[in-house]
Design an enzyme around this catalytic site. Sequence first.
Site, mmCIF file in Angstrom:
data_model
loop_
_atom_site.group_PDB
_atom_site.id
_atom_site.type_symbol
_atom_site.label_atom_id
_atom_site.label_comp_id
_atom_site.label_asym_id
_atom_site.label_seq_id
_atom_site.Cartn_x
_atom_site.Cartn_y
_atom_site.Cartn_z
ATOM 1 N N GLY A 167 -6.988 -42.151 -36.706
ATOM 2 C CA GLY A 167 -6.678 -41.135 -37.709
ATOM 3 C C GLY A 167 -7.043 -39.733 -37.270
ATOM 4 O O GLY A 167 -7.275 -39.475 -36.095
ATOM 5 N N ASN A 168 -7.082 -38.800 -38.244
ATOM 6 C CA ASN A 168 -7.254 -37.370 -37.962
ATOM 7 C C ASN A 168 -6.181 -36.960 -36.935
ATOM 8 O O ASN A 168 -6.480 -36.423 -35.878
ATOM 9 C CB ASN A 168 -8.676 -37.073 -37.460
ATOM 10 C CG ASN A 168 -8.950 -35.582 -37.465
ATOM 11 O OD1 ASN A 168 -9.280 -34.992 -36.454
ATOM 12 N ND2 ASN A 168 -8.773 -34.944 -38.603
ATOM 13 N N HIS A 197 -1.265 -37.873 -31.003
ATOM 14 C CA HIS A 197 -0.917 -39.121 -31.696
ATOM 15 C C HIS A 197 0.582 -39.156 -32.021
ATOM 16 O O HIS A 197 1.238 -40.188 -31.884
ATOM 17 C CB HIS A 197 -1.684 -39.233 -33.024
ATOM 18 C CG HIS A 197 -3.172 -39.274 -32.893
ATOM 19 N ND1 HIS A 197 -3.980 -38.229 -33.259
ATOM 20 C CD2 HIS A 197 -4.004 -40.237 -32.447
ATOM 21 C CE1 HIS A 197 -5.248 -38.542 -33.053
ATOM 22 N NE2 HIS A 197 -5.298 -39.759 -32.556
ATOM 23 N N GLN A 216 -16.761 -50.026 -32.078
ATOM 24 C CA GLN A 216 -16.685 -49.332 -30.791
ATOM 25 C C GLN A 216 -17.595 -48.108 -30.705
ATOM 26 O O GLN A 216 -17.560 -47.389 -29.712
ATOM 27 C CB GLN A 216 -15.235 -48.952 -30.467
ATOM 28 C CG GLN A 216 -14.657 -47.833 -31.314
ATOM 29 C CD GLN A 216 -13.173 -47.663 -31.059
ATOM 30 O OE1 GLN A 216 -12.372 -48.524 -31.389
ATOM 31 N NE2 GLN A 216 -12.785 -46.541 -30.457
ATOM 32 N N SER A 227 -9.376 -35.437 -31.588
ATOM 33 C CA SER A 227 -9.984 -35.254 -32.911
ATOM 34 C C SER A 227 -11.362 -34.629 -32.773
ATOM 35 O O SER A 227 -11.828 -33.918 -33.657
ATOM 36 C CB SER A 227 -10.098 -36.605 -33.616
ATOM 37 O OG SER A 227 -8.827 -37.207 -33.686
HETATM 38 P P1 AMP Z 1 -7.705 -42.156 -31.270
HETATM 39 O O1 AMP Z 1 -7.264 -41.894 -32.663
HETATM 40 O O2 AMP Z 1 -8.520 -41.059 -30.670
HETATM 41 O O3 AMP Z 1 -8.301 -43.522 -31.094
HETATM 42 O O4 AMP Z 1 -6.379 -42.152 -30.407
HETATM 43 C C1 AMP Z 1 -5.310 -43.011 -30.739
HETATM 44 C C2 AMP Z 1 -4.303 -43.017 -29.618
HETATM 45 O O5 AMP Z 1 -3.828 -41.696 -29.394
HETATM 46 C C3 AMP Z 1 -4.917 -43.482 -28.285
HETATM 47 O O6 AMP Z 1 -3.974 -44.300 -27.610
HETATM 48 C C4 AMP Z 1 -5.149 -42.190 -27.567
HETATM 49 O O7 AMP Z 1 -5.141 -42.320 -26.161
HETATM 50 C C5 AMP Z 1 -3.975 -41.364 -28.039
HETATM 51 N N1 AMP Z 1 -4.257 -39.939 -27.870
HETATM 52 C C6 AMP Z 1 -5.360 -39.267 -28.270
HETATM 53 N N2 AMP Z 1 -5.313 -37.970 -27.888
HETATM 54 C C7 AMP Z 1 -4.137 -37.822 -27.214
HETATM 55 C C8 AMP Z 1 -3.490 -36.722 -26.552
HETATM 56 N N3 AMP Z 1 -4.043 -35.509 -26.503
HETATM 57 N N4 AMP Z 1 -2.299 -36.951 -25.969
HETATM 58 C C9 AMP Z 1 -1.714 -38.189 -26.017
HETATM 59 N N5 AMP Z 1 -2.274 -39.254 -26.623
HETATM 60 C C10 AMP Z 1 -3.463 -39.080 -27.201
#
Ligand code: AMP
Length: 284
Positions: free
Chosen positions: A31-32, A37, A61, A188
Site C-alpha cells: 500500500g501507500n 506500484h 517481514q 513509500s
Molecule cells: P511494496 O509496497 O514496497 O512492498 O512494493 C510492492 C511492489 O512494488 C514490489 O514488487 C516493489 O518492488 C514494487 N515497487 C516499489 N517501489 C517501486 C519503484 N520505485 N518502481 C517499481 N516498482 C516498485
Amino acid sequence: MERATRIEEVRRRLDPERNAGRRIGFVPTMGNLHAGHLALVARARAECDLVVASVYVNPLQFGANEDFDRYPRTLEADAAQLAEAGCDLLFCPRDEEMYPNGLAEQTRVVPTALAEVLCGASRPGHFAGVATVVAKLFNIVRPHVAYFGTKDYQQLLVVRRMVEDLCYDLEVVGVPTVREPDGLALSSRNAFLTPDERRRAPVLYQTLCWLAEQLRGGRRDFAALEEEGRKRIAAAGFRPDYLAVVGAQTLAPPSPGERELVVLGAMYAQAARLIDNLPVQVGD
Ligand code: AMP
C-alpha cells in the site's frame, strides 16, 4: 473495482474467471501506492484479462525494531488509485485473515542462501517473512502472472527462486524501477525523509551509477570500489548499510569473466532505510 477482505471472497470471485480461461495478473503491495506500484498495475493491465492487487502490510517481514507500526497506511487513497489504473479486484485482508493462528504459529517458507546476504544480513528473517506471505497470496489468488519491481531486486530473486523450487505454476515478471526526476527511486519510505535529507537522497542512485560506470570502464577491484562508494554516501550525510557488486543471479561476488552484474546499495537516513540497485552488463 471490487474489494475483498476475505480469502473466501477472492476465491469465489476468481475461480470462475480462471475456469473460463481468463489470464489473471497479480500485483502484491504493502500500500501507500505511488507511480512505481502503478507501473506494475499498468503492466498487468496490458498483459492480462483480470488484474488483482493486494494491499497488506505484512507483520511477518518486519523485525522487532523496524517501522511496522509507523509504515504509512492509506487504504482509501490506494483503492482510488488502483481503480483509476484499471485494477479489477483489490484484496486487503486483516491480520486475522492472513495469520489466523498467530505469527508465532505460522508455517513458514525457508528461502535459500539468496536471502542471507545484503538486505537479509541487515534484516534477519525479512525474506522468510516475504516468501511466506507471497506464497500465501499466490495460493489465495492463484495468478497466471505476478508482477514485482526490480527496485527490490533481492526480493525479486528470492520470489523467483521460491516459485521455481516450490513448483508454483505462474510466471514472475520484474518491472523496471520508477524514479523521481533527480534519480531517487520511488518508495513509500521516502515520506520519512526530512526535506534536507530528500534533497541529498539521490546520492544513493548517483553512487550506483558511478559504480556501474567504473565497472563498464573495466575496473574489477570490487572491494575498493565499494569502499569509495560508501565514502560518497557518508559524505552526503547518510550512514551506508551496504554497497555491493555481485553476480546478477547469484548475489555472490562476481567470478572472473562474469558479465551480468548488479550493484546494490542500502543506506540509513534518520528515520528511514533506503535501498536501490542497478543492473550492469560488462565486457570481458
Ligand atoms: P511494496 O509496497 O514496497 O512492498 O512494493 C510492492 C511492489 O512494488 C514490489 O514488487 C516493489 O518492488 C514494487 N515497487 C516499489 N517501489 C517501486 C519503484 N520505485 N518502481 C517499481 N516498482 C516498485
